[in-house]
Design an enzyme around this catalytic site. Sequence first.
Site, PDB file in Angstrom:
ATOM      1  N   GLY A  83      -4.738  -5.981   5.331  1.00  0.00           N
ATOM      2  CA  GLY A  83      -5.886  -5.142   5.645  1.00  0.00           C
ATOM      3  C   GLY A  83      -6.766  -5.691   6.743  1.00  0.00           C
ATOM      4  O   GLY A  83      -7.232  -4.950   7.625  1.00  0.00           O
TER       5      GLY A  83
ATOM      6  N   ARG B 285     -13.235  -7.571  -2.449  1.00  0.00           N
ATOM      7  CA  ARG B 285     -12.769  -7.569  -1.066  1.00  0.00           C
ATOM      8  C   ARG B 285     -12.430  -6.140  -0.636  1.00  0.00           C
ATOM      9  O   ARG B 285     -11.909  -5.347  -1.401  1.00  0.00           O
ATOM     10  CB  ARG B 285     -11.531  -8.447  -0.947  1.00  0.00           C
ATOM     11  CG  ARG B 285     -10.781  -8.324   0.384  1.00  0.00           C
ATOM     12  CD  ARG B 285      -9.340  -8.002   0.125  1.00  0.00           C
ATOM     13  NE  ARG B 285      -8.538  -7.887   1.334  1.00  0.00           N
ATOM     14  CZ  ARG B 285      -7.465  -7.092   1.418  1.00  0.00           C
ATOM     15  NH1 ARG B 285      -7.100  -6.360   0.382  1.00  0.00           N
ATOM     16  NH2 ARG B 285      -6.777  -7.027   2.537  1.00  0.00           N
ATOM     17  N   VAL B 286     -12.773  -5.783   0.595  1.00  0.00           N
ATOM     18  CA  VAL B 286     -12.519  -4.440   1.120  1.00  0.00           C
ATOM     19  C   VAL B 286     -11.301  -4.495   2.031  1.00  0.00           C
ATOM     20  O   VAL B 286     -11.246  -5.293   2.968  1.00  0.00           O
ATOM     21  CB  VAL B 286     -13.742  -3.901   1.893  1.00  0.00           C
ATOM     22  CG1 VAL B 286     -13.412  -2.554   2.534  1.00  0.00           C
ATOM     23  CG2 VAL B 286     -14.936  -3.761   0.955  1.00  0.00           C
TER      24      VAL B 286
ATOM     25  N   THR C 144       0.884  -1.148   0.000  1.00  0.00           N
ATOM     26  CA  THR C 144       0.000   0.000   0.000  1.00  0.00           C
ATOM     27  C   THR C 144       0.927   1.204   0.000  1.00  0.00           C
ATOM     28  O   THR C 144       2.080   1.073   0.384  1.00  0.00           O
ATOM     29  CB  THR C 144      -0.883  -0.008   1.279  1.00  0.00           C
ATOM     30  OG1 THR C 144      -1.658  -1.202   1.300  1.00  0.00           O
ATOM     31  CG2 THR C 144      -1.812   1.181   1.347  1.00  0.00           C
TER      32      THR C 144
ATOM     33  N   THR D  47      -0.055   0.209   6.319  1.00  0.00           N
ATOM     34  CA  THR D  47       0.130  -0.768   5.258  1.00  0.00           C
ATOM     35  C   THR D  47       0.263  -2.135   5.905  1.00  0.00           C
ATOM     36  O   THR D  47       0.511  -2.247   7.106  1.00  0.00           O
ATOM     37  CB  THR D  47       1.383  -0.440   4.416  1.00  0.00           C
ATOM     38  OG1 THR D  47       1.473  -1.369   3.338  1.00  0.00           O
ATOM     39  CG2 THR D  47       2.652  -0.508   5.242  1.00  0.00           C
TER      40      THR D  47
END
Length: 280
Positions: free
Chosen positions: A207, A183-184, A155, A204
Site C-alpha cells: 500500500g 495503519r492505512v 488485496t 494490489t
Amino acid sequence: MKLIIHGGFFSESSTNQETKKAKQDALAEIVTAGYKYLENHTALETVVYTVALLEDNELFNAGIGSQIQSDGKVRLSSALMDGKTEKFSGVINLEDVKNPIEVSLKLMDYDDRVLSGDGAQNFARKNGFEFFNPITPQRQAEYEAKLNQQNNKGTVGCVALDKDSNLAAATSTGGKGFEIPCRVSDSATVAGNYANQYAGISCTGVGEDIVSGALAAKIVTRVTDGFSLKDAADKSFKELKTFDGFAGIVGISSEGEIYHCDSHPYMVWASFDVNLQVFS
C-alpha cells in the site's frame, strides 16, 4: 462488456500447485459469475457484487480470512468509484463487518463518503450491517505462530465496463498482517482505486508503494490525456522502479482495452471479455 478481477499477490501460488489451482478455479468461477451479473446490471453494481464474492472466499485477503493486525484484530478497508459520476466512497479500518465493499456502496449516497474506524463501524451498524467475525482458524493459527504474515501482499479488486460503456472500480483488503494497528493502506484511496469515463483501475501490492506512486489515479489520468491503457500503466510502473515499488493492477478503458501488469511476480487475476482468461 468487459470484466477483470484480481486476488492480490500470493507468494505461495508460485510453489504450491494445490493452492495455485484453488485460486485459479475460484477466480474463474467468480469472474464468470460477475460477467453474467454484468449482463443485466451497471458497472457500479457489478464491481460491488463481484468484490463481495471475493470477500466471501477465504483464499483471498479481504473480508473472510483477512490478515490480523499486531494487536490481534482484523481491520478492513475498501473503496468504490463510479466512473460515470466520478464519485468515490470507502471505509478504512472497519471492524466486525462481513462485506466492507457493501458499506462503501451505502456511503455513495452521502456527502461524507469516506469513513474510518469507529465512525465507519457505527455507520455500518445503523445501516443494518450486523456483527461478523472474519477471522478464520487458519488466520488465527498464523497470527499466533507469527508465520507467513509479513510476506503476504494481498488485496482483491474488480473493474467493469458495462453495456452502456460506463466504468467502475472496486477494491477491498484485509491489510498486510502484523501492521501497526489502524495503519492505512492504499485500497480506500484514489491511489489504489480510481475510475472515470475513460478508464478504471484497481491495485494490489504494498500500500505504501502504491500511495507513493499515486498509481491508480496516475494511470487513469494518463488514459484521460490520450495514452492507451497499456502505455499509461507501463509508464507508471516504470516510475515505480525509482523506489522498487511493489504493485499490480487490473484495468479497463472506455475503448474496451483490458490490461493487467505487476512489478514483481506475481499477481493472480482473471478476466471475462468474449472468453474467460485466468492467470497461469
